[in-house]
Design an enzyme around this catalytic site. Structure first.
Site, PDB file in Angstrom:
ATOM      1  N   TYR A   1       0.816  -1.211   0.000  1.00  0.00           N
ATOM      2  CA  TYR A   1       0.000   0.000   0.000  1.00  0.00           C
ATOM      3  C   TYR A   1       0.852   1.265   0.000  1.00  0.00           C
ATOM      4  O   TYR A   1       0.349   2.363  -0.219  1.00  0.00           O
ATOM      5  CB  TYR A   1      -0.971   0.013   1.191  1.00  0.00           C
TER       6      TYR A   1
ATOM      7  N   LYS B   1       3.493 -15.473   2.917  1.00  0.00           N
ATOM      8  CA  LYS B   1       3.432 -16.291   1.697  1.00  0.00           C
ATOM      9  C   LYS B   1       4.891 -16.638   1.347  1.00  0.00           C
ATOM     10  O   LYS B   1       5.403 -16.307   0.274  1.00  0.00           O
ATOM     11  CB  LYS B   1       2.733 -15.482   0.585  1.00  0.00           C
TER      12      LYS B   1
ATOM     13  N   ASP C   1      -2.952 -18.210   2.337  1.00  0.00           N
ATOM     14  CA  ASP C   1      -4.103 -18.892   1.724  1.00  0.00           C
ATOM     15  C   ASP C   1      -4.686 -19.914   2.692  1.00  0.00           C
ATOM     16  O   ASP C   1      -5.901 -20.033   2.853  1.00  0.00           O
ATOM     17  CB  ASP C   1      -3.755 -19.514   0.361  1.00  0.00           C
TER      18      ASP C   1
ATOM     19  N   ASP D   1      -5.278  -6.676   5.878  1.00  0.00           N
ATOM     20  CA  ASP D   1      -6.473  -5.990   5.375  1.00  0.00           C
ATOM     21  C   ASP D   1      -7.535  -7.030   5.006  1.00  0.00           C
ATOM     22  O   ASP D   1      -8.697  -6.955   5.435  1.00  0.00           O
ATOM     23  CB  ASP D   1      -6.074  -5.150   4.142  1.00  0.00           C
TER      24      ASP D   1
ATOM     25  N   ASP E   1     -11.095  -8.420   7.384  1.00  0.00           N
ATOM     26  CA  ASP E   1     -12.492  -8.383   6.913  1.00  0.00           C
ATOM     27  C   ASP E   1     -13.127  -9.770   7.053  1.00  0.00           C
ATOM     28  O   ASP E   1     -14.278  -9.907   7.453  1.00  0.00           O
ATOM     29  CB  ASP E   1     -12.575  -7.948   5.434  1.00  0.00           C
TER      30      ASP E   1
HETATM   31  C1  IPM Z   1      -9.072  -0.715   6.051  1.00  0.00           C
HETATM   32  C2  IPM Z   1      -9.515  -0.173   4.725  1.00  0.00           C
HETATM   33  C3  IPM Z   1      -8.393   0.687   4.140  1.00  0.00           C
HETATM   34  C4  IPM Z   1      -7.161  -0.193   4.058  1.00  0.00           C
HETATM   35  C5  IPM Z   1      -8.720   1.331   2.787  1.00  0.00           C
HETATM   36  C6  IPM Z   1      -9.951   2.192   2.864  1.00  0.00           C
HETATM   37  C7  IPM Z   1      -7.558   2.107   2.239  1.00  0.00           C
HETATM   38  O1  IPM Z   1      -9.857  -1.212   3.880  1.00  0.00           O
HETATM   39  O2  IPM Z   1      -8.799   0.079   6.958  1.00  0.00           O
HETATM   40  O3  IPM Z   1      -8.992  -1.931   6.186  1.00  0.00           O
HETATM   41  O4  IPM Z   1      -7.025  -0.961   3.128  1.00  0.00           O
HETATM   42  O5  IPM Z   1      -6.316  -0.122   4.932  1.00  0.00           O
HETATM   43 MG    MG Z   2      -9.886  -3.106   4.769  1.00  0.00          MG
END
Ligand code: IPM
Ligand code: MG
Length: 362
Positions: free
Chosen positions: A146, A195, A227, A251, A255
């Site tokens: 990133y 990985k 994975d 990231d 989620d």
């Molecule tokens: C998070 C979000 C951010 C990230 C995005 C919005 C840039 O997905 O905080 O997880 O990837 O860090």
């Molecule tokens: Mg995120």
């Protein structure tokens, strides 16, 4: 105690959920005798609308002058919002990445806990989650893909895009130490996710994590390929204590972890630097589709405020009180729409905040 808190309400549901977290902080201050001084800061789309850029020097300076920052969420609907007509470096997300870098917030803690009361909201089979699970995802936040150089150019007549994933040993060492420190206070297990069967950056990651582990003999270290980790999170989430991983893997996995807790609306997060300073935000996005409807779940933001009390202000009792209040409200059967199940009472964003406040006690 005097608490100087910067507040970035942000976009979408951000203002609604942050308002509830402030309500809870105010209640804590009243009950425990603290003073809070809030400074409102603009970032993301809200900053673009006023200043044309997602993050200004003023916001960075004011954030640095605070003890901690509470944030909602930033960004809008990429299909319809004019913010996404701008070049990528001027869009809301760029502001978020930049503030993380400017404030050196390299350690991102994302706890994923299955509340007993929310078992029905969990999409996994009961036999998999029996007894609940409680893991802490420790995501490296200011390095990797990133933040590496990127470009899109024509090579041999073909549009070609490039992103670079770089980590140096110091970046890996400092996040690994944080991971082991946290594990020491929990169930003493670190799962380092990489990985390493493909990437050089992962092979270095593994090597440095192993070196750091030598300083923590009481903590068990295991390595897991990313994975496989994605699979294990839904196959047997109970096996995890601390998941230590680089930026992009963290990231994605966070989620996924949030979804197995029932809703992303439950997942708090803290982004910390070397000192006590931190930025606290829910892990979920700005959900523009439900913004302004009063139905968003403020719990992740409220739990992020609890993390702020704990990590930036060392107010453990106060943090415990907020977490206990959330558990009590869930136990009493109140739910926002995202975590609603049969027989429970649906409440809106504001009522959820009020009910949590009513359970804050000494
Ligand atoms: C998070 C979000 C951010 C990230 C995005 C919005 C840039 O997905 O905080 O997880 O990837 O860090
Ligand atoms: Mg995120």
């Amino acid at each position: 105690m005097n608490l100087k808190i910067g507040v970035i309400k942000g976009d979408g549901i951000g203002p609604e959920i942050v308002t509830e977290a402030m309500k809870v902080l105010d209640k804590v201050a009243e009950v425990y005798g603290h003073q809070i001084q809030y400074t409102q800061l603009l970032m993301g789309g809200a900053s673009i609308d006023v200043h044309g850029v997602p993050l200004t020097e003023e916001t960075i300076e004011k954030a640095k002058a605070s003890d901690a920052v509470l944030m909602g969420s930033i960004g809008g609907d990429a299909k319809t919002s004019p913010w996404y007509q701008l070049e990528p470096s001027k869009r809301p997300e760029a502001g978020l990445l930049k503030i993380r870098k400017e404030l050196r917030l390299f350690a991102n803690l994302r706890p994923a806990v299955l509340y007993e009361e929310l078992k029905e909201a969990c999409p996994l089979k009961e036999e998999i989650t029996q007894g609940g699970f409680d893991m802490m995802i420790m995501r490296e936040l200011t390095g990797g893909l990133y933040f590496g150089a990127r470009s899109t150019e024509e090579v041999d007549g073909l549009l070609t895009a490039r992103d670079t994933l770089t980590y140096n040993e110091a970046e890996i060492r400092r996040i690994a130490k944080r991971g082991f420190e946290i594990a020491k206070k929990r169930r003493k297990k670190v799962t380092s996710v990489d990985k390493a069967n493909v990437l050089d950056s992962s092979r270095l990651w593994r090597k440095i994590v192993e070196e750091v582990a030598k300083g923590y003999p009481e903590v068990t270290l295991e390595h897991m390929l990313v994975d496989n980790c994605a699979m294990q999170l839904v196959k047997d989430p109970r096996q995890f204590d601390v998941i230590l991983t680089e930026n992009m893997f963290g990231d994605i996995l966070s989620d996924e972890a949030s979804m197995v807790t029932g809703s992303i609306g439950m997942l708090a997060s803290a982004s910390l630097n070397e000192s006590k300073f931190g930025l606290y935000e829910p892990s979920g996005g700005s959900a523009p589709d439900i913004a302004g409807k009063g139905i968003a779940n403020p719990i992740a933001t409220i739990l992020s405020a609890a993390m702020m009390l704990r990590f930036s202000f060392d107010l453990d009792r106060e943090a415990d009180a907020v977490e206990a209040a959330v558990a009590k409200v869930l136990k009493a059967g109140y739910r926002t729409k995202d975590i609603l199940s049969d027989g429970k009472v649906q409440v809106g964003t504001g009522e959820m905040g009020d009910r949590i406040c009513s359970y804050i006690e000494k």
